[in-house]
Design a protein around this motif. Structure first.
Motif, mmCIF file in Angstrom:
data_model
loop_
_atom_site.group_PDB
_atom_site.id
_atom_site.type_symbol
_atom_site.label_atom_id
_atom_site.label_comp_id
_atom_site.label_asym_id
_atom_site.label_seq_id
_atom_site.Cartn_x
_atom_site.Cartn_y
_atom_site.Cartn_z
ATOM 1 N N ILE A 59 0.865 -1.176 0.000
ATOM 2 C CA ILE A 59 0.000 0.000 0.000
ATOM 3 C C ILE A 59 0.901 1.225 0.000
ATOM 4 C CG2 ILE A 59 -1.934 1.186 1.115
ATOM 5 C CD1 ILE A 59 -2.498 -1.807 0.465
ATOM 6 N N THR A 60 0.832 2.024 -1.065
ATOM 7 C CA THR A 60 1.634 3.246 -1.123
ATOM 8 C C THR A 60 0.736 4.435 -0.805
ATOM 9 O OG1 THR A 60 1.258 3.587 -3.494
ATOM 10 C CG2 THR A 60 3.172 2.256 -2.868
ATOM 11 N N GLY A 61 1.336 5.489 -0.301
ATOM 12 C CA GLY A 61 0.574 6.681 0.065
ATOM 13 C C GLY A 61 -0.005 6.578 1.460
ATOM 14 N N LEU A 62 0.778 6.019 2.354
ATOM 15 C CA LEU A 62 0.336 5.786 3.730
ATOM 16 C C LEU A 62 -0.166 7.049 4.418
ATOM 17 C CD1 LEU A 62 0.123 4.153 6.352
ATOM 18 C CD2 LEU A 62 2.560 4.525 6.681
ATOM 19 N N LYS A 63 0.454 8.181 4.158
ATOM 20 C CA LYS A 63 0.092 9.419 4.861
ATOM 21 C C LYS A 63 -1.143 10.099 4.271
ATOM 22 C CE LYS A 63 4.870 10.303 6.164
ATOM 23 N NZ LYS A 63 6.035 11.160 5.939
ATOM 24 N N ASP A 64 -1.591 9.612 3.117
ATOM 25 C CA ASP A 64 -2.749 10.227 2.476
ATOM 26 C C ASP A 64 -4.044 9.608 2.992
ATOM 27 O OD1 ASP A 64 -1.406 12.095 0.701
ATOM 28 O OD2 ASP A 64 -0.617 10.316 -0.285
ATOM 29 N N GLN A 65 -5.159 10.203 2.658
ATOM 30 C CA GLN A 65 -6.447 9.823 3.219
ATOM 31 C C GLN A 65 -6.780 8.347 2.970
ATOM 32 O OE1 GLN A 65 -9.694 12.251 1.850
ATOM 33 N NE2 GLN A 65 -11.081 11.488 3.408
ATOM 34 N N CYS A 66 -6.688 7.891 1.758
ATOM 35 C CA CYS A 66 -7.044 6.509 1.437
ATOM 36 C C CYS A 66 -6.086 5.522 2.105
ATOM 37 C CB CYS A 66 -7.046 6.317 -0.075
ATOM 38 S SG CYS A 66 -7.573 4.683 -0.594
ATOM 39 N N GLY A 67 -4.790 5.761 2.010
ATOM 40 C CA GLY A 67 -3.798 4.876 2.616
ATOM 41 C C GLY A 67 -3.947 4.771 4.114
ATOM 42 N N SER A 68 -4.229 5.880 4.771
ATOM 43 C CA SER A 68 -4.387 5.849 6.226
ATOM 44 C C SER A 68 -5.659 5.108 6.627
ATOM 45 C CB SER A 68 -4.369 7.257 6.813
ATOM 46 O OG SER A 68 -5.460 8.019 6.339
ATOM 47 N N LYS A 69 -6.703 5.181 5.817
ATOM 48 C CA LYS A 69 -7.937 4.441 6.100
ATOM 49 C C LYS A 69 -7.705 2.938 5.949
ATOM 50 C CE LYS A 69 -10.666 7.933 6.811
ATOM 51 N NZ LYS A 69 -11.201 8.257 8.107
ATOM 52 N N ILE A 70 -6.967 2.546 4.928
ATOM 53 C CA ILE A 70 -6.653 1.124 4.754
ATOM 54 C C ILE A 70 -5.843 0.626 5.944
ATOM 55 C CG2 ILE A 70 -5.367 -0.545 3.366
ATOM 56 C CD1 ILE A 70 -6.204 1.092 0.891
ATOM 57 N N ASN A 86 2.257 -9.398 -4.012
ATOM 58 C CA ASN A 86 1.232 -9.971 -4.881
ATOM 59 C C ASN A 86 0.259 -8.924 -5.408
ATOM 60 O OD1 ASN A 86 1.534 -12.079 -2.327
ATOM 61 N ND2 ASN A 86 1.819 -13.003 -4.328
ATOM 62 N N VAL A 87 -0.002 -7.896 -4.598
ATOM 63 C CA VAL A 87 -0.984 -6.869 -4.939
ATOM 64 C C VAL A 87 -0.418 -5.507 -4.558
ATOM 65 C CG1 VAL A 87 -3.306 -5.977 -4.435
ATOM 66 C CG2 VAL A 87 -2.911 -8.454 -4.510
ATOM 67 N N ILE A 88 -0.626 -4.515 -5.442
ATOM 68 C CA ILE A 88 -0.220 -3.143 -5.142
ATOM 69 C C ILE A 88 -1.461 -2.265 -5.176
ATOM 70 C CG2 ILE A 88 1.148 -1.151 -5.877
ATOM 71 C CD1 ILE A 88 3.018 -3.178 -7.286
ATOM 72 N N ILE A 89 -1.658 -1.515 -4.109
ATOM 73 C CA ILE A 89 -2.722 -0.525 -4.063
ATOM 74 C C ILE A 89 -2.035 0.826 -3.891
ATOM 75 C CG2 ILE A 89 -4.792 0.285 -2.866
ATOM 76 C CD1 ILE A 89 -5.192 -2.623 -1.904
ATOM 77 N N SER A 90 -2.153 1.656 -4.907
ATOM 78 C CA SER A 90 -1.468 2.941 -4.910
ATOM 79 C C SER A 90 -2.436 4.032 -4.465
ATOM 80 C CB SER A 90 -0.939 3.225 -6.323
ATOM 81 O OG SER A 90 -0.219 4.425 -6.337
ATOM 82 N N CYS A 91 -2.145 4.633 -3.312
ATOM 83 C CA CYS A 91 -3.065 5.604 -2.714
ATOM 84 C C CYS A 91 -2.563 7.039 -2.641
ATOM 85 C CB CYS A 91 -3.426 5.145 -1.299
ATOM 86 S SG CYS A 91 -4.293 3.586 -1.244
ATOM 87 N N PRO A 92 -1.394 7.379 -3.175
ATOM 88 C CA PRO A 92 -0.991 8.785 -3.075
ATOM 89 C C PRO A 92 -2.036 9.690 -3.718
ATOM 90 C CG PRO A 92 0.839 7.469 -3.841
ATOM 91 C CD PRO A 92 -0.380 6.590 -3.855
#
Length: 72
Positions: free
Chosen positions: A6-17, A55-61
């Motif tokens: 999961i990329t974009g940890l500090k952004d809204q979507c990444g932090s929710k995940i 196995n899976v990439i979720i890009s959240c930036p």
């Protein structure tokens, strides 16, 4: 086990995940931010993916500041 990057940890979507990740113990979540994995550097990203058997990439930036998004 499925490894999820999961990329974009500090952004809204990444932090929710991240907040929900503990509900999904069957997955191995790996959270990264640009200061630890720059997804613009394709070789670095490919090396990280191979090394960690992703196995899976979720890009959240994301940019939520509309005015700043227009200028950048």
């Amino acid at each position: 086990m499925t490894n999820l990057l999961i990329t974009g940890l500090k952004d809204q979507c990444g932090s929710k995940i991240k907040a929900l990740a503990s509900n999904y113990a069957q997955y191995n979540f790996i959270f990264m931010e640009v200061d630890t994995l720059d997804i613009r550097n394709h070789q670095s990203e490919a090396d990280f993916i191979a090394l960690n058997n992703i196995n899976v990439i979720i890009s959240c930036p994301a940019q939520t500041n509309v005015d700043k998004a227009e200028t950048h």
